[in-house]
Enzyme design. Structure first.
Site, PDB file in Angstrom:
ATOM      1  N   GLU A  19       8.215   9.484   1.613  1.00 44.68           N
ATOM      2  CA  GLU A  19       7.746   9.232   2.776  1.00 44.68           C
ATOM      3  C   GLU A  19       6.337   8.566   2.862  1.00 44.68           C
ATOM      4  O   GLU A  19       5.642   9.143   2.261  1.00 44.68           O
ATOM      5  CB  GLU A  19       7.918  10.359   3.875  1.00 44.68           C
ATOM      6  CG  GLU A  19       7.272  11.804   3.569  1.00 44.68           C
ATOM      7  CD  GLU A  19       7.718  12.513   2.285  1.00 44.68           C
ATOM      8  OE1 GLU A  19       8.719  12.076   1.667  1.00 44.68           O
ATOM      9  OE2 GLU A  19       7.008  13.458   2.166  1.00 44.68           O
ATOM     10  N   LYS A  20       6.121   7.688   3.853  1.00 46.13           N
ATOM     11  CA  LYS A  20       4.740   7.214   4.061  1.00 46.13           C
ATOM     12  C   LYS A  20       3.923   8.070   5.105  1.00 46.13           C
ATOM     13  O   LYS A  20       4.703   9.011   5.814  1.00 46.13           O
ATOM     14  CB  LYS A  20       4.706   5.702   4.440  1.00 46.13           C
ATOM     15  CG  LYS A  20       5.239   5.007   3.285  1.00 46.13           C
ATOM     16  CD  LYS A  20       5.276   3.505   3.776  1.00 46.13           C
ATOM     17  CE  LYS A  20       6.761   3.357   4.180  1.00 46.13           C
ATOM     18  NZ  LYS A  20       7.081   1.839   4.715  1.00 46.13           N
ATOM     19  N   LYS A  70       4.952  -6.402  -7.236  1.00 48.55           N
ATOM     20  CA  LYS A  70       5.035  -7.379  -5.989  1.00 48.55           C
ATOM     21  C   LYS A  70       4.306  -8.688  -6.267  1.00 48.55           C
ATOM     22  O   LYS A  70       4.936  -9.628  -5.872  1.00 48.55           O
ATOM     23  CB  LYS A  70       4.646  -6.686  -4.901  1.00 48.55           C
ATOM     24  CG  LYS A  70       5.295  -5.414  -4.167  1.00 48.55           C
ATOM     25  CD  LYS A  70       6.733  -5.960  -3.718  1.00 48.55           C
ATOM     26  CE  LYS A  70       7.584  -4.692  -3.227  1.00 48.55           C
ATOM     27  NZ  LYS A  70       8.847  -5.096  -2.936  1.00 48.55           N
ATOM     28  N   GLN A 115      -9.926   8.136   5.043  1.00 41.35           N
ATOM     29  CA  GLN A 115      -9.281   6.732   4.412  1.00 41.35           C
ATOM     30  C   GLN A 115      -8.760   6.134   5.346  1.00 41.35           C
ATOM     31  O   GLN A 115      -8.104   6.592   6.457  1.00 41.35           O
ATOM     32  CB  GLN A 115      -8.481   7.150   2.985  1.00 41.35           C
ATOM     33  CG  GLN A 115      -7.027   7.745   3.237  1.00 41.35           C
ATOM     34  CD  GLN A 115      -7.302   9.254   3.399  1.00 41.35           C
ATOM     35  OE1 GLN A 115      -8.133   9.925   3.898  1.00 41.35           O
ATOM     36  NE2 GLN A 115      -6.247   9.917   2.570  1.00 41.35           N
ATOM     37  N   SER A 131       3.975  -7.025  -0.700  1.00 45.07           N
ATOM     38  CA  SER A 131       3.223  -5.589   0.154  1.00 45.07           C
ATOM     39  C   SER A 131       1.967  -6.005   0.102  1.00 45.07           C
ATOM     40  O   SER A 131       1.187  -6.715  -0.759  1.00 45.07           O
ATOM     41  CB  SER A 131       3.795  -4.469  -0.763  1.00 45.07           C
ATOM     42  OG  SER A 131       2.739  -3.437  -0.616  1.00 45.07           O
ATOM     43  N   ALA A 132       1.246  -5.093   0.957  1.00 42.18           N
ATOM     44  CA  ALA A 132      -0.309  -5.130   1.143  1.00 42.18           C
ATOM     45  C   ALA A 132      -0.788  -4.526  -0.303  1.00 42.18           C
ATOM     46  O   ALA A 132      -2.064  -4.550  -0.719  1.00 42.18           O
ATOM     47  CB  ALA A 132      -0.711  -4.480   2.238  1.00 42.18           C
ATOM     48  N   GLY A 148       8.138   3.837  -2.165  1.00 40.06           N
ATOM     49  CA  GLY A 148       7.916   4.628  -1.373  1.00 40.06           C
ATOM     50  C   GLY A 148       6.439   4.988  -0.715  1.00 40.06           C
ATOM     51  O   GLY A 148       5.683   4.026  -1.244  1.00 40.06           O
ATOM     52  N   ASP A 157      23.145  -2.407  -1.831  1.00 39.80           N
ATOM     53  CA  ASP A 157      22.193  -1.180  -1.920  1.00 39.80           C
ATOM     54  C   ASP A 157      22.712  -0.551  -3.244  1.00 39.80           C
ATOM     55  O   ASP A 157      23.808  -0.339  -3.272  1.00 39.80           O
ATOM     56  CB  ASP A 157      21.999  -0.624  -0.544  1.00 39.80           C
ATOM     57  CG  ASP A 157      20.635   0.315  -0.681  1.00 39.80           C
ATOM     58  OD1 ASP A 157      19.504  -0.154   0.271  1.00 39.80           O
ATOM     59  OD2 ASP A 157      20.680   1.190  -1.398  1.00 39.80           O
ATOM     60  N   TYR A 179       3.313  -0.901  -8.861  1.00 37.00           N
ATOM     61  CA  TYR A 179       4.094  -1.287  -7.707  1.00 37.00           C
ATOM     62  C   TYR A 179       3.609  -2.508  -7.317  1.00 37.00           C
ATOM     63  O   TYR A 179       4.148  -3.501  -7.056  1.00 37.00           O
ATOM     64  CB  TYR A 179       4.158  -0.371  -6.666  1.00 37.00           C
ATOM     65  CG  TYR A 179       4.826  -0.700  -5.163  1.00 37.00           C
ATOM     66  CD1 TYR A 179       6.215  -0.628  -5.280  1.00 37.00           C
ATOM     67  CD2 TYR A 179       4.219  -1.115  -4.162  1.00 37.00           C
ATOM     68  CE1 TYR A 179       6.788  -1.116  -3.941  1.00 37.00           C
ATOM     69  CE2 TYR A 179       4.556  -1.522  -2.989  1.00 37.00           C
ATOM     70  CZ  TYR A 179       6.038  -1.494  -3.041  1.00 37.00           C
ATOM     71  OH  TYR A 179       6.597  -1.988  -1.772  1.00 37.00           O
TER      72      TYR A 179
END
Ligand code: GDD
Length: 336
Positions: A191-192, A153, A220, A118-119, A79, A34, A149
């Site tokens: 943070e999400k 991906k 949303q 990722s989505a 993030g 990392d 982002y």
């Protein structure tokens, strides 16, 4: 013979949970890498070989992949919406991590490579309504992913495919849909929504405040996947014979307002909502369609959102109430 497993991004949320699965397994030798200094890793295991280094550099990826059989790549600069919308170049630079890991996997004759997508790769046009049909894997094309982002991906997914086609590297790729749970970032800007809203309600209750800030109008929608389900889905895909890209997400689509109601019930505390329409909002509606992974791999989530939020709320509450190492989960924006 023991297999040697490398977890990249092991100091982060999903990487840390995945590493914890292998740490005591006598069949595996665990290597963790990392970019963060080790004191900031969310979880760290003494019986693993731990490297703190920048995987954007080719010589570092060559070093950590030496004699490795299986590579799991969770390493990226990411993030929640607050981070990815304001750090597009930083997010796209993660392409160097995946590219150099793939090159090193070939150079060091590694056997299998996992990439966490990722989505955010999905086409924006399919995510314009509040409640949407679950996104199928084919909905990533024609390409119009999340700026920054999401493009990184999608590009890296394709890089995996071409390394598989051109060099015979076995690859596995999944698209995560908003993973949450204990040991995840809950403050500091990355943070999400699940962790952010748990934190806001915990602090409101603790300080007897009547109102919290909510980004957007709260209508949303998203689906959120609990970390234990994510790890199970990851391993099921990794161990399968399928090299297709799969959703690893939940089909329980909720609005942010509905999620806030669940957290209020868990907290036994109600708040007024101050909707901040100028904050990062991302797509209007998003959820996973799991038909492909259910049919081919037999995986589906086990935790309802309420169950997962209950565990997450408790963990964040424990951190705020004086658990150790709060800084590493809140100041994780030290990653460059
Ligand atoms: N982060 C955050 N914090 N989001 C909030 C808040 C808050 O306090 N209040 C409301 N929201 C809203 C956001 O405006 C957004 O519309 C929604 O909650 C979800 O936000 P996030 O959880 O931050 O991100 P996301 O779902 O748009 O994208 C996340 O998931 C993707 C995978 O599905 C990100 O983590 C991406 O990096 C990831 O790829």
């Amino acid at each position: 013979m023991k297999k040697k497993i490398l977890v990249c991004g092991a100091g982060g949320f999903i990487g840390g949970h995945l590493a914890s699965i292998f740490k005591d397994d006598k069949n595996y030798e665990l290597v963790c890498a990392d970019i963060k200094p080790k004191e900031y890793w969310f979880q760290i295991f003494d019986n693993a070989k731990n490297f703190s280094l920048d995987l954007k550099e080719y010589e570092n990826t060559l070093k950590v992949t030496k004699d490795v059989d299986y590579i799991f790549n969770f390493a990226c600069n990411m993030g929640g919406m607050g981070f990815i919308e304001n750090n597009k170049a930083e997010c796209m630079l993660s392409v160097l991590v995946n590219t150099n890991l793939l090159r090193s996997a070939i150079e060091n004759s590694c056997k299998k490579y996992f990439f966490s997508s990722s989505a955010c790769v999905y086409n924006a046009l399919k995510q314009k309504q509040t409640f949407v049909s679950g996104l199928k894997e084919t909905d990533a094309y024609p390409a119009d992913p999340e700026d920054g982002y999401g493009w990184e991906k999608l590009f890296s997914e394709r890089m995996c495919r071409h390394f598989s086609e051109d060099f015979g590297l076995e690859t596995r790729v999944v698209r995560y849909h908003n993973i949450y749970g204990p040991q995840g970032t809950f403050d500091g800007g990355r943070e999400k929504a699940p962790a952010a809203l748990c934190r806001k309600i915990i602090l409101a209750k603790k300080n007897n405040l009547k109102q919290i800030d909510v980004w957007g109008d709260g209508e949303q929608t998203r689906s959120f996947l609990y970390i234990d389900d994510c790890i199970k889905g990851t391993l099921d895909v990794f161990n399968s014979g399928f090299s297709d890209v799969f959703n690893v997400g939940s089909e329980e689509q909720v609005s942010i307002n509905q999620m806030i109601e669940m957290i209020e019930e868990i907290a036994d505390y109600k708040v007024k909502r101050n909707y901040q329409l100028d904050k990062p909002k991302g797509v209007r509606g998003r959820s996973s369609d799991n038909s492909l992974i259910e049919k081919n791999i037999g995986w589906k989530p086990n935790h309802s959102l309420k169950e997962g939020l209950t565990k997450t709320y408790k963990w964040i509450n424990d951190q705020i109430e004086g658990g150790t190492n709060i800084d590493k989960f809140s100041k994780s924006n030290i990653v460059k």
